[in-house]
Design an enzyme around this catalytic site. Structure first.
Site, short mmCIF file in Angstrom:
data_model
loop_
_atom_site.label_atom_id
_atom_site.label_comp_id
_atom_site.label_asym_id
_atom_site.label_seq_id
_atom_site.Cartn_x
_atom_site.Cartn_y
_atom_site.Cartn_z
N ASP A 36 0.84 -1.19 0.00
CA ASP A 36 0.00 0.00 0.00
C ASP A 36 0.88 1.25 0.00
O ASP A 36 0.58 2.25 -0.64
CB ASP A 36 -0.90 0.03 1.25
CG ASP A 36 -2.00 -1.00 1.16
OD1 ASP A 36 -2.08 -1.71 0.12
OD2 ASP A 36 -2.78 -1.13 2.12
N SER A 101 -0.77 -16.22 14.16
CA SER A 101 -1.31 -17.18 15.10
C SER A 101 -1.84 -16.41 16.31
O SER A 101 -1.89 -15.19 16.27
CB SER A 101 -0.18 -18.12 15.48
OG SER A 101 -0.68 -19.18 16.19
N LYS A 127 -13.16 -19.95 20.58
CA LYS A 127 -12.17 -20.19 19.53
C LYS A 127 -12.63 -21.40 18.73
O LYS A 127 -12.79 -22.50 19.27
CB LYS A 127 -10.81 -20.46 20.18
CG LYS A 127 -9.68 -20.61 19.22
CD LYS A 127 -8.37 -20.63 20.01
CE LYS A 127 -7.15 -20.78 19.13
NZ LYS A 127 -7.19 -21.93 18.24
N LYS A 309 -6.85 -21.19 26.60
CA LYS A 309 -7.17 -22.53 26.10
C LYS A 309 -7.80 -23.42 27.17
O LYS A 309 -7.43 -23.35 28.34
CB LYS A 309 -5.90 -23.20 25.58
CG LYS A 309 -5.19 -22.42 24.49
CD LYS A 309 -5.56 -22.90 23.12
CE LYS A 309 -4.79 -24.16 22.79
NZ LYS A 309 -4.95 -24.52 21.37
N CYS A 403 -10.78 -60.52 8.40
CA CYS A 403 -11.69 -59.89 9.36
C CYS A 403 -11.67 -60.70 10.66
O CYS A 403 -11.83 -61.92 10.61
CB CYS A 403 -13.11 -59.85 8.79
SG CYS A 403 -14.35 -59.50 10.05
N CYS A 406 -15.45 -62.57 10.74
CA CYS A 406 -15.92 -63.56 9.76
C CYS A 406 -14.80 -64.19 8.96
O CYS A 406 -15.04 -65.11 8.18
CB CYS A 406 -16.96 -62.93 8.82
SG CYS A 406 -16.27 -61.69 7.70
N CYS A 425 -21.18 -62.25 9.17
CA CYS A 425 -20.19 -61.53 9.99
C CYS A 425 -20.97 -60.80 11.09
O CYS A 425 -21.67 -59.82 10.82
CB CYS A 425 -19.37 -60.52 9.17
SG CYS A 425 -18.15 -59.65 10.16
S1 IVH Z 1 -9.11 -13.68 16.45
C1 IVH Z 1 -4.69 -13.88 14.88
N1 IVH Z 1 -11.11 -15.22 17.07
O1 IVH Z 1 -7.26 -19.47 15.84
C2 IVH Z 1 -5.73 -12.90 14.51
N2 IVH Z 1 -9.24 -16.20 15.96
O2 IVH Z 1 -4.82 -20.64 16.84
C3 IVH Z 1 -6.85 -12.76 15.49
N3 IVH Z 1 -9.47 -18.60 15.55
O3 IVH Z 1 -5.14 -17.76 13.63
C4 IVH Z 1 -7.72 -13.91 15.41
N4 IVH Z 1 -11.47 -18.80 16.44
O4 IVH Z 1 -7.45 -18.60 12.76
C5 IVH Z 1 -9.89 -15.16 16.50
N5 IVH Z 1 -12.94 -16.46 17.71
C6 IVH Z 1 -11.75 -16.39 17.12
C7 IVH Z 1 -11.11 -17.51 16.55
C8 IVH Z 1 -9.84 -17.38 15.99
C9 IVH Z 1 -10.48 -19.43 15.83
C10 IVH Z 1 -8.21 -19.04 14.90
C11 IVH Z 1 -7.50 -18.04 14.05
C12 IVH Z 1 -6.10 -17.97 14.60
C13 IVH Z 1 -5.98 -19.30 15.25
C14 IVH Z 1 -4.87 -19.37 16.26
#
Ligand code: IVH
Length: 498
Positions: A36, A101, A127, A309, A403, A406, A425
């Site tokens: 950009d 991630s 998530k 998590k 199997c 049978c 079987c």
């Molecule tokens: S927010 C990284 N919200 O989980 C950008 N991500 O393990 C912010 N994911 O790369 C992402 N559910 O693909 C967000 N409710 C949710 C999500 C979510 C699944 C995924 C996403 C991320 C990955 C990481």
């Protein structure tokens, strides 16, 4: 040479051509080839040399596209560049900005530390355990979709993404990118795939990578949006509202403040089993976009988001024996028998290995060994499965040639071990009878009763369910007059199905 240096000596015509070309890459292919920043420099250079150029006039979102002269010139560029080969399914494509991630934590204290780093509240959402996908729209049309890949480069899956159930193919926006998670609903998995496949995530990935989009459609995948770029927002909540207004399914965002950080987690954990998708945690995001921009990101994850998590659902044990289990489709699938271990509060001695190919992939050079230390996991409350092998054993698992029930010879059909089972079987017949009764939804016929009826010769095929005679049923062990009558009534009530 930096891009800005290459445009220094260009004349007006060359600059105009350059702008048009990059508009084409951006608007038509949805695959810009310059940043950009470089694009802005390019437009500035043209503006300086020819302020009245129709190309300058047409620059800017939408404006470019609405100007007929400009449209024609873009069309000319398109004609000169045939649709690039990299638009095919599976070809590589560079993301405009990396698909990062998420940072993760497993306790409240870490979450609180994160929350202390910004102003304002946070948004929480479950998530989704699926496959991250980027989807681009230009002039209201879906033009490009890609997998996350390594985060920088993904694979084109546009035609397959068009098969996603409920995904808008057209919408009311100029140039946007929507990111989210493709997933298979649990209800689809339970009804159609669970006998043959490990989990919804692998199926989703497999479905998206099909060479034939018609096959992708048969996976009945869905898409949950969680991010939108190309438009400005003040808050995450606004962004979610916009995504919903555009027709996207989104995770339901909830605002939280410091006081209810942990309770929001507990609440989602409590409804986890009721959600129609797999979830492995909760995502917290800073609500204010200005705060998000201030916080920025590392090369791995944005600092304005964190995943809390779910925990405690994996365990390690020793593989002792493989049980070969016949399914209703005739496949013979490996089940791990392990030293009992506690998983999510229950003692577990068996874990699924899904099919032959997955078992081989978990082993060393395609062979799994008894005595291996296996890591087992339970996702969303379903039966545990073997996730990985942390230490290989010494005694190779022997793949049965017949199997176990049978004796029909086995053969390999791609990922699975199969056999043409004989009509007697027992296990194959039982699995089919159990499946039939679960489809017609007749109450009272558990696996034990079906086996009892089969062994007594009262049930050989599916139609026999409707020929059951209460008087004969009463002769079975532990079967009273009342329960016999109820069973017969239950199945007769399912003679005609909607
Ligand atoms: S927010 C990284 N919200 O989980 C950008 N991500 O393990 C912010 N994911 O790369 C992402 N559910 O693909 C967000 N409710 C949710 C999500 C979510 C699944 C995924 C996403 C991320 C990955 C990481």
């Amino acid at each position: 040479m930096a891009y800005v240096d290459t445009i220094k000596d260009m004349d007006v015509e060359a600059l105009e051509r350059e702008v048009i070309t990059h508009n084409y890459h951006y608007w038509v292919r949805a695959q810009p080839v310059i940043s950009d920043y470089d694009y802005d420099k390019l437009v500035e250079a043209l503006k300086a040399k020819a302020p009245g150029s129709t190309v300058v006039e047409a620059v800017g979102m939408g404006g470019a596209i609405q100007n007929p002269d400009f449209r024609q010139r873009i069309a000319d560029v398109v004609a000169r560049h045939p649709v690039p080969a990299d638009m095919e399914i599976g070809e590589k494509v560079q993301h405009d900005r990396p698909m990062l991630s998420l940072d993760k934590c497993y306790d409240e204290a870490t979450l609180r530390k994160w929350y202390a780093k910004f102003e304002g509240d946070a948004v929480v959402s479950p998530k989704v355990d699926g496959v991250a996908v980027s989807i681009k729209y230009r002039e209201g049309k879906l033009v490009l979709a890609a997998t996350r890949g390594d985060g920088v480069t993904g694979e084109i899956i546009t035609e397959n993404v068009r098969q996603i159930v409920g995904l808008p193919l057209e919408l009311d926006a100029q140039a946007i990118e929507v990111r989210g998670e493709a997933y298979m609903p649990d209800s689809i998995f339970e009804a159609e795939f669970k006998d043959q496949f490990a989990n919804t995530r692998n199926l989703t990935a497999g479905g998206l990578k099909q060479k034939d989009p018609a096959r992708t459609a048969s996976y009945k995948l869905r898409f949950m949006a969680y991010d939108l770029t190309g438009e400005r927002f003040e808050t995450e909540v606004e962004k979610f509202k916009r995504l919903q207004a555009l027709g996207f399914e989104t995770v339901e965002p909830q605002l939280v403040t410091e006081e209810n950080l942990q309770t929001s987690y507990d609440r989602i954990l409590a409804i986890r089993d009721k959600l129609d998708y797999e979830t492995d945690g909760i995502v917290y995001r800073t609500n204010r976009i200005t705060e998000q921009e201030r916080m920025g990101h590392t090369s791995h994850h944005p600092r304005y988001a964190i995943a809390y998590k779910f925990q405690g659902d994996s365990g390690v044990s020793t593989l002792r024996h493989i049980e070969w289990s016949v399914s209703r489709t005739g496949s013979i699938n490996p089940v791990a028998n392990v030293d009992p271990v506690e998983l999510s509060g229950a003692m577990v001695g068996r874990a699924s290995l899904h099919n032959l190919a997955i078992m081989e992939a978990l082993g060393k050079d395609g062979v799994l060994y008894l005595g291996s230390k296996v890591v087992m996991m339970r996702r969303g409350g379903v039966i545990p499965h073997v996730e990985s092998v942390s230490e290989h054993g010494t005694e190779p698992v022997v793949i049965p040639e017949v199997c176990p029930d049978c004796g029909a010879p086995t053969y390999r059909d791609r990922d699975v071990l199969m056999a043409h089972h004989t009509a007697d079987c027992r296990i194959f017949q039982l699995r089919n009878l159990e499946h039939f009764i679960s489809v017609v939804k007749a109450d009272g016929f558990g696996a034990k009763i079906i086996a009892q009826l089969y062994d007594a010769g009262m049930l050989r095929g599916q139609a026999d369910f409707f020929r059951l005679d209460p008087e004969k049923l009463e002769t079975l062990e532990r079967m009273g007059q009342r329960s016999a009558a109820t069973l017969v009534a239950n199945v007769q009530a399912r003679r005609r199905l909607p």
